[in-house]
Write an enzyme that holds these catalytic residues in place. Structure first.
Site, PDB file in Angstrom:
ATOM      1  N   HIS A 156      -2.711 -12.107   2.970  1.00  0.00           N
ATOM      2  CA  HIS A 156      -2.303 -10.873   2.496  1.00  0.00           C
ATOM      3  C   HIS A 156      -1.290 -11.075   1.345  1.00  0.00           C
ATOM      4  CE1 HIS A 156      -3.932  -9.137   6.065  1.00  0.00           C
ATOM      5  NE2 HIS A 156      -3.915  -8.054   5.690  1.00  0.00           N
ATOM      6  N   LYS A 160       4.061  -8.394   2.235  1.00  0.00           N
ATOM      7  CA  LYS A 160       3.623  -7.870   3.389  1.00  0.00           C
ATOM      8  C   LYS A 160       4.683  -8.305   4.371  1.00  0.00           C
ATOM      9  CE  LYS A 160       0.069  -7.870   7.115  1.00  0.00           C
ATOM     10  NZ  LYS A 160       0.306  -6.373   7.326  1.00  0.00           N
TER      11      LYS A 160
END
Ligand code: NAP
Length: 267
Positions: A156, A160
Site C-alpha cells: 500500500h 497508510k
C-alpha cells in the site's frame, strides 16, 4: 420497467464519495437525491464529481439531507467515528445503508442487523467492494486446502496508517477457516533482524510493504513440492470499487436485514 433507485451519499466530498456521486449520476437506473459533506455544504453535488449540475445541494448533516429526500439507499464512505451513528440514522429514516467505512464491532453489526430487520429493510457493511479482491480471497481460501503452506504480501501507499491491511487480515481469516491448522517453516528459525519474517497469523506470515506510488496490491503465495502458486490482485484507482458499490445499491432493495461482507451478495 424497474423504478429508479433514489440514492443519498455521505462523505460525498471525500475521495471515495466523489467516485460514488459520479457513478450514481452516470447510471440511469439510479438518481442522486441527497449528498452530505460538512466541508462542501451549500455547493451543487455534481461539482464534487466534476459533473454538471446534479440539482442536489450538499448538506452539512445527514438529517438535513434525508429530510424530504425520500432516499431508498444511503452510501457511506466517511470515517470510523461517524459511520455507526450514520447507519443508525439511516435505518431510522427507513433508508437502506450501504457502508464502505470500516471499524464496526461485531456487537454493533448484530444490533444494526436487528434494527434493519425491525424496519423491514436491507443493509450492507462491506470492508472491500473490489470484486477482484473478493475473488482473490475466495481463490486463496480454496487453494489453501490443497497447498496449505502460504504467505501473504500486501502493498500500500506509504501514508497508510494500519498494518497489515484489512484485506490481508480478511484473507488470512478465510485461509485459517479453510485449511488444517499448520505451523509453517523451520521450528528453530530465528530472526537476526526483528520483524524479518513478518506478522504471524495462525501459523503463517503476512508482510506489509509501504511505498509512495503504490495504491493497493496483494499477493498470496503458496508453496508445495517443486512448485509455487501466486494469486495477485492490483488496484490502481478508487473507481475500481464502484462496480461493487453499484451492485450493492441495486441488490439491497431486494432483501431484509444487514449483511456483512460484499462476497455474500455477489452471486
Ligand atoms: P476521505 O477522502 O478522507 O473522505 C472522508 C469523507 O468523510 C469526507 O467527505 C468527510 O467530509 C467525511 N466525513 C468525515 N467525518 C464526517 C462526519 N462526522 N460526518 C459526515 N461526514 C464526515 O476518505 P476516503 O479515502 O474517501 O475513504 C473513506 C472511507 O472509506 C475510509 O474509512 C476508508 O477506509 C474507506 N474505504 C473503503 C473501501 C471499501 O471497499 N469498503 C475502499 C476504500 C476506502 P468533509 O471532507 O466534508 O469533512
Amino acid at each position: 420497467m424497474e423504478e429508479t433507485i433514489r440514492v443519498a451519499v455521505i462523505g460525498a466530498g471525500g475521495r471515495m464519495g466523489r467516485e460514488v456521486v459520479r457513478m450514481v449520476m452516470e447510471d440511469e437506473a439510479l438518481k442522486l437525491v441527497a449528498a452530505v459533506s460538512p466541508s462542501a455544504a451549500g455547493v451543487d453535488a455534481g461539482l464534487l464529481a466534476g459533473k454538471p449540475n446534479a440539482g442536489v445541494i450538499v448538506s452539512a448533516t445527514l438529517e438535513q439531507a434525508l429530510n424530504g429526500a425520500q432516499a431508498d439507499v444511503l452510501v457511506d464512505f466517511t470515517v470510523p467515528a461517524a459511520a455507526y451513528s450514520n447507519t443508525r440514522t439511516s435505518i431510522e429514516y427507513g433508508v437502506r445503508p450501504i457502508i464502505g467505512t470500516t471499524g464496526f464491532t461485531p456487537e454493533q453489526i448484530v444490533e444494526l442487523d436487528k434494527l434493519c430487520q425491525d424496519r423491514g429493510i436491507g443493509g450492507l457493511i462491506a470492508p472491500n467492494f473490489s470484486i477482484g479482491a473478493i475473488l482473490m480471497m475466495k481463490f486463496a481460501a480454496e487453494a489453501s486446502k490443497y497447498m496449505p503452506h502460504v504467505e501473504i504480501i500486501e502493498y500500500h501507499g506509504d501514508q497508510k496508517l494500519d498494518a497489515p491491511s484489512g484485506t490481508s487480515i480478511k484473507t488470512a481469516e478465510l485461509i485459517a477457516q479453510a485449511r488444517e491448522e499448520l505451523r509453517q517453516g523451520n521450528p528453530n528459525e530465528e530472526e537476526t533482524i526483528e520483524g524479518a519474517r513478518g506478522a504471524y497469523y495462525n501459523g503463517f506470515r503476512i508482510h506489509s510493504v509501504r511505498l509512495p506510488g503504490v495504491f493497493a496490491q496483494q499477493e498470496v503465495v503458496f508453496g508445495g513440492y517443486g512448485q509455487t502458486l501466486k494469486l495477485r490482485h492490483d488496484s490502481y484507482d478508487r473507481a475500481g470499487y464502484m462496480p461493487g458499490v453499484n451492485v450493492a445499491v441495486k441488490k439491497v432493495m431486494n432483501y431484509t436485514g444487514l449483511i456483512y461482507g460484499f462476497e455474500h451478495i455477489m452471486d
